[in-house]
Design a protein around this motif. Structure first.
Motif, PDB file in Angstrom:
ATOM      1  N   VAL A 107     -21.391  48.326 -18.552  1.00 32.48           N
ATOM      2  CA  VAL A 107     -20.457  48.834 -17.544  1.00 32.48           C
ATOM      3  C   VAL A 107     -19.223  49.372 -18.258  1.00 32.48           C
ATOM      4  O   VAL A 107     -18.598  48.671 -19.055  1.00 32.48           O
ATOM      5  CB  VAL A 107     -20.078  47.696 -16.559  1.00 32.48           C
ATOM      6  CG1 VAL A 107     -18.943  48.112 -15.638  1.00 32.48           C
ATOM      7  CG2 VAL A 107     -21.302  47.274 -15.757  1.00 32.48           C
ATOM      8  N   ALA A 108     -18.884  50.635 -17.963  1.00 28.37           N
ATOM      9  CA  ALA A 108     -17.726  51.262 -18.611  1.00 28.37           C
ATOM     10  C   ALA A 108     -16.478  51.150 -17.739  1.00 28.37           C
ATOM     11  O   ALA A 108     -15.372  50.985 -18.248  1.00 28.37           O
ATOM     12  CB  ALA A 108     -18.020  52.731 -18.913  1.00 28.37           C
ATOM     13  N   PHE A 140     -23.257  63.476 -19.885  1.00 30.89           N
ATOM     14  CA  PHE A 140     -23.849  63.166 -21.193  1.00 30.89           C
ATOM     15  C   PHE A 140     -22.770  63.249 -22.265  1.00 30.89           C
ATOM     16  O   PHE A 140     -21.917  64.142 -22.223  1.00 30.89           O
ATOM     17  CB  PHE A 140     -24.958  64.168 -21.518  1.00 30.89           C
ATOM     18  CG  PHE A 140     -26.138  64.047 -20.592  1.00 30.89           C
ATOM     19  CD1 PHE A 140     -27.209  63.215 -20.907  1.00 30.89           C
ATOM     20  CD2 PHE A 140     -26.175  64.751 -19.400  1.00 30.89           C
ATOM     21  CE1 PHE A 140     -28.290  63.089 -20.051  1.00 30.89           C
ATOM     22  CE2 PHE A 140     -27.253  64.633 -18.534  1.00 30.89           C
ATOM     23  CZ  PHE A 140     -28.308  63.801 -18.860  1.00 30.89           C
ATOM     24  N   GLY A 141     -22.814  62.345 -23.240  1.00 28.13           N
ATOM     25  CA  GLY A 141     -21.847  62.371 -24.336  1.00 28.13           C
ATOM     26  C   GLY A 141     -20.420  62.260 -23.806  1.00 28.13           C
ATOM     27  O   GLY A 141     -20.136  61.393 -22.988  1.00 28.13           O
ATOM     28  N   VAL A 159     -21.418  53.334 -15.232  1.00 27.14           N
ATOM     29  CA  VAL A 159     -22.257  52.617 -16.200  1.00 27.14           C
ATOM     30  C   VAL A 159     -22.721  53.598 -17.276  1.00 27.14           C
ATOM     31  O   VAL A 159     -22.801  54.802 -17.041  1.00 27.14           O
ATOM     32  CB  VAL A 159     -23.483  51.951 -15.532  1.00 27.14           C
ATOM     33  CG1 VAL A 159     -23.051  50.981 -14.452  1.00 27.14           C
ATOM     34  CG2 VAL A 159     -24.442  52.984 -14.956  1.00 27.14           C
ATOM     35  N   GLU A 160     -22.989  53.048 -18.459  1.00 27.31           N
ATOM     36  CA  GLU A 160     -23.430  53.898 -19.573  1.00 27.31           C
ATOM     37  C   GLU A 160     -24.744  53.357 -20.147  1.00 27.31           C
ATOM     38  O   GLU A 160     -24.898  52.149 -20.300  1.00 27.31           O
ATOM     39  CB  GLU A 160     -22.356  53.913 -20.661  1.00 27.31           C
ATOM     40  CG  GLU A 160     -22.710  54.813 -21.847  1.00 27.31           C
ATOM     41  CD  GLU A 160     -21.551  54.957 -22.830  1.00 27.31           C
ATOM     42  OE1 GLU A 160     -20.700  55.836 -22.625  1.00 27.31           O
ATOM     43  OE2 GLU A 160     -21.515  54.176 -23.803  1.00 27.31           O
ATOM     44  N   ILE A 207     -29.168  59.009 -27.342  1.00 33.13           N
ATOM     45  CA  ILE A 207     -28.912  59.562 -26.002  1.00 33.13           C
ATOM     46  C   ILE A 207     -27.776  58.728 -25.403  1.00 33.13           C
ATOM     47  O   ILE A 207     -27.837  57.499 -25.415  1.00 33.13           O
ATOM     48  CB  ILE A 207     -30.169  59.457 -25.111  1.00 33.13           C
ATOM     49  CG1 ILE A 207     -31.284  60.355 -25.658  1.00 33.13           C
ATOM     50  CG2 ILE A 207     -29.842  59.786 -23.661  1.00 33.13           C
ATOM     51  CD1 ILE A 207     -32.608  60.235 -24.894  1.00 33.13           C
ATOM     52  N   ILE A 208     -26.742  59.417 -24.921  1.00 32.11           N
ATOM     53  CA  ILE A 208     -25.645  58.707 -24.243  1.00 32.11           C
ATOM     54  C   ILE A 208     -25.496  59.334 -22.858  1.00 32.11           C
ATOM     55  O   ILE A 208     -25.181  60.519 -22.731  1.00 32.11           O
ATOM     56  CB  ILE A 208     -24.311  58.820 -25.020  1.00 32.11           C
ATOM     57  CG1 ILE A 208     -24.473  58.250 -26.430  1.00 32.11           C
ATOM     58  CG2 ILE A 208     -23.192  58.095 -24.270  1.00 32.11           C
ATOM     59  CD1 ILE A 208     -23.236  58.398 -27.304  1.00 32.11           C
TER      60      ILE A 208
END
Ligand code: EPS
Length: 388
Positions: free
Chosen positions: A161-162, A258-259, A218-219, A304-305
């Motif tokens: 969780v970010a 992404f990223g 979330v990430e 992959i992010i």
């Protein structure tokens, strides 16, 4: 690989059928149950999770601990079903019984009203039952199989969780995927930053007291990904696009990046592109990973992010303004049992759906009948990409 899920939130069971898994892949119910338990956890979940202890039954496609190459069927029983047998009865019931738990005051933000109009349902429960996030149980079960496959191929998946209800967790730089997994697993809000845990739990408690809900971001990070999954040659073969669909298909998810994501819009190209370097040991790699592991819809070998934003759950104990669909009079929306937040659980769901897309892309690129053959092919391909 293709799959389909079925089941109502308070029906007897949830089901999934997955077709196209290679034969000879190790798989047990425990692999899946572990992920189902992870989905049920997290601070802020409501009463339903006290009733359920999700356990899978594999009823086809696996023999003696290995996949057969035939369709795999998964079944998870809803323990709560015993309290809903008449409300959710397949057979006709009396008019009086039909009124019990009938939903006629749609919840803003949920599928109730639009689903009712679209399918011409007089009881909006007919919409609620399938649109409920209970369905994510099967997405996680399918994702558990995908993760198992990826793991065997040295592709590792982690999630955390970010942001939760506006509180941002610091994400330490240069963590390995294993470290992300290990640290977030110890946290009941699934963060990598223990200093914000107390504040997050306090916010969840306060939100619950207020009868409200909170969302978050979330990430998911996937490491060990071979170069060249997905393709630039056609719009519907781009793997980042498929992942974006999968993430926004999770209940309550409204956006994906992404990223460094939307931040790219604020920076010049020189600060966004990941510069290319080469060494004998690693082959081609990048000096940064701002693009989150994708170039031209293909994996570039960097992790992959991907991040997804979840809106607050629309089922509120302090209901919002709505309309009674029988009288058209203003009413407060129906109150259903809910969670104050499901963001920690949603990070597990997000891991599952991203893993499913990556597994599908692997199956498309490499021979997919025999798992053994597939492993050999990937090893060979990895050697090739390193020496290109
Ligand atoms: C959920 C099961 C549901 C909800 C929640 C998630 O069960 P019940 O409706 O019986 O409480 O707890 O879903 C929602 C709140 C929603 O709005 O969809 C689960 O298994 O995760």
């Amino acid at each position: 690989m293709r799959f389909i899920t079925a089941g109502e939130s308070h029906g007897p069971e949830l089901t999934a059928i997955i077709e196209g898994l290679p034969a000879g892949m190790p798989l047990s119910a425990d692999d899946i149950n572990l992920e189902l338990a992870r989905r049920q956890g997290g601070y802020g979940r409501g009463g339903r999770m006290l009733i359920e202890k999700d356990q899978v039954r594999i009823t086809s496609g696996v023999r003696h601990g290995k996949t057969l190459g035939s369709p795999v069927t998964l079944v998870v029983e809803n323990k709560d079903w015993k309290n809903w047998t008449s409300v959710m009865s397949v057979e006709e019931v009396s008019e009086k019984e039909k009124k019990i738990r009938r939903l006629n005051k749609p919840r803003p933000g949920h599928a109730d009203l639009v689903g009712g109009i679209k399918y011409k349902h007089d009881d909006l429960r007919n919409v609620l039952e399938r649109s409920s996030a209970r369905e994510t149980t099967m997405r996680v079960a399918i994702g558990a199989i995908a993760k198992k496959m990826l793991n065997e191929l040295q592709i590792e998946v982690a999630g955390h969780v970010a942001i939760l209800g506006g509180i941002k967790a610091t994400i330490p730089e240069n963590l390995t995927v294993s470290e992300i997994k290990e640290i977030s697993e110890k946290s009941d809000v699934r963060v990598l930053d223990p200093t914000v845990e107390v504040e997050m739990r306090a916010l969840i408690d306060q939100t619950k007291k207020n009868g409200d809900t909170i969302g978050g971001v979330v990430e998911v990070v996937i490491g060990g990904v071979p170069i060249g999954l997905g393709s630039y040659v056609q719009w519907d073969r781009k793997l980042d696009a498929k992942i974006a669909q999968a993430v926004t298909s999770i209940n309550a998810f409204k956006g994906v990046e992404f990223g460094i994501g939307f931040e790219m819009g604020n920076k010049p190209g020189s600060q966004v592109m990941d510069e290319i370097v080469w060494s004998k040991e690693t082959g081609y790699t990048r000096t940064s990973n701002n693009l989150g592991g994708f170039e031209g819809g293909m994996t570039n070998g960097m992790p992959i992010i991907v991040r997804g934003v979840m809106k607050p759950i629309p089922t509120l104990y302090k209901p919002l303004q709505s309309v009674n669909i029988d009288t058209k009079e203003p009413y407060k929306a129906s109150v259903e049992r809910s969670d104050s937040t499901a963001v920690p659980a949603a990070s597990v769901v997000c891991e599952a759906v991203v893993a499913t897309e990556v597994a599908q892309a692997v199956l498309e690129k490499f021979s997919s009948d025999s798992f053994e053959q597939m492993k050999e092919e990937i090893e060979q391909y990895r050697r090739y990409t390193q020496t290109f």
